[in-house]
Design a protein around this motif. Sequence first.
Motif, mmCIF file in Angstrom:
data_model
loop_
_atom_site.group_PDB
_atom_site.id
_atom_site.type_symbol
_atom_site.label_atom_id
_atom_site.label_comp_id
_atom_site.label_asym_id
_atom_site.label_seq_id
_atom_site.Cartn_x
_atom_site.Cartn_y
_atom_site.Cartn_z
ATOM 1 N N LEU A 60 0.841 -1.199 0.000
ATOM 2 C CA LEU A 60 0.000 0.000 0.000
ATOM 3 C C LEU A 60 0.874 1.246 0.000
ATOM 4 O O LEU A 60 1.915 1.288 0.653
ATOM 5 N N GLU A 61 0.425 2.265 -0.733
ATOM 6 C CA GLU A 61 1.096 3.561 -0.755
ATOM 7 C C GLU A 61 0.312 4.526 0.129
ATOM 8 O O GLU A 61 -0.914 4.649 -0.020
ATOM 9 N N ILE A 62 1.016 5.189 1.034
ATOM 10 C CA ILE A 62 0.389 6.126 1.966
ATOM 11 C C ILE A 62 1.199 7.411 1.973
ATOM 12 O O ILE A 62 2.431 7.375 2.053
ATOM 13 N N ASP A 63 0.520 8.532 1.905
ATOM 14 C CA ASP A 63 1.158 9.830 2.056
ATOM 15 C C ASP A 63 1.380 10.036 3.553
ATOM 16 O O ASP A 63 0.440 9.869 4.344
ATOM 17 N N PRO A 64 2.605 10.402 3.973
ATOM 18 C CA PRO A 64 2.843 10.605 5.412
ATOM 19 C C PRO A 64 1.850 11.570 6.063
ATOM 20 O O PRO A 64 1.495 11.397 7.223
ATOM 21 N N ALA A 65 1.375 12.556 5.311
ATOM 22 C CA ALA A 65 0.421 13.527 5.855
ATOM 23 C C ALA A 65 -0.935 12.893 6.161
ATOM 24 O O ALA A 65 -1.726 13.454 6.921
ATOM 25 N N ASP A 66 -1.203 11.719 5.577
ATOM 26 C CA ASP A 66 -2.485 11.040 5.810
ATOM 27 C C ASP A 66 -2.460 10.110 7.017
ATOM 28 O O ASP A 66 -3.467 9.476 7.336
ATOM 29 N N LEU A 67 -1.324 10.025 7.680
ATOM 30 C CA LEU A 67 -1.226 9.193 8.886
ATOM 31 C C LEU A 67 -1.622 10.000 10.106
ATOM 32 O O LEU A 67 -1.210 11.149 10.267
ATOM 33 N N GLU A 68 -2.407 9.385 10.960
ATOM 34 C CA GLU A 68 -2.781 9.986 12.244
ATOM 35 C C GLU A 68 -2.086 9.188 13.338
ATOM 36 O O GLU A 68 -2.247 7.964 13.425
ATOM 37 N N LYS A 69 -1.312 9.879 14.173
ATOM 38 C CA LYS A 69 -0.665 9.168 15.276
ATOM 39 C C LYS A 69 -1.723 8.812 16.301
ATOM 40 O O LYS A 69 -2.481 9.646 16.769
ATOM 41 N N ALA A 70 -1.774 7.513 16.647
ATOM 42 C CA ALA A 70 -2.814 7.013 17.528
ATOM 43 C C ALA A 70 -2.290 6.541 18.871
ATOM 44 O O ALA A 70 -3.031 6.500 19.846
ATOM 45 N N ALA A 71 -1.006 6.156 18.917
ATOM 46 C CA ALA A 71 -0.472 5.620 20.169
ATOM 47 C C ALA A 71 1.047 5.699 20.190
ATOM 48 O O ALA A 71 1.705 5.731 19.148
ATOM 49 N N GLU A 72 1.548 5.705 21.403
ATOM 50 C CA GLU A 72 2.979 5.561 21.660
ATOM 51 C C GLU A 72 3.104 4.516 22.757
ATOM 52 O O GLU A 72 2.553 4.685 23.852
#
Length: 167
Positions: A60-72
């Motif tokens: 899958l190709e994902i734009d980094p801007a389309d990622l939402e940080k959900a957990a650490e």
Amino acid sequence: MIEATLCFPRRDVDGTEEVLLIEKRRGLGEGWYNGPGGKLEAGETPRECAVRETREEVGLEIDPADLEKAAELDFRLDGERHTLCHVFRTRTFAGEPRPSPEARPEWVAVEAVPYDRMWEDDRLWLPAVLAGETVAGEFRFVGGEPLDEADFADHALERGVSFADER
């Protein structure tokens, strides 16, 4: 200490929420389910790592801007920090998942996530992430290397954590 990522692509199919999981084919957690992900390379940000690992493992190709940080997630082994894992989710991606030597991808209904075939701690934080929440957690294991053979001992989990400055 290892710094790593996980990515959970999501989609809606006829009103059913699905998440893309992988069955690990080799390495840490072989035979278990999780999201695509892996270790950061030198000079790479967690977001860049999540994009690269998802592309390498499932295509899958994902734009980094389309990622939402959900957990650490902070994993400790015998009192020492072992892995810091940055978890992302997205609904925006291109392509269709395909298997690789590392992973066998599978779309799974959120209600049917196979927690019995995942790391023991996943059932503690992943439901919140899949429900749209943000979490920070510390998970303690004992018994020495490798981590996937150590015993889960304890955890601390905080919900509603802000990762706004990491967008």
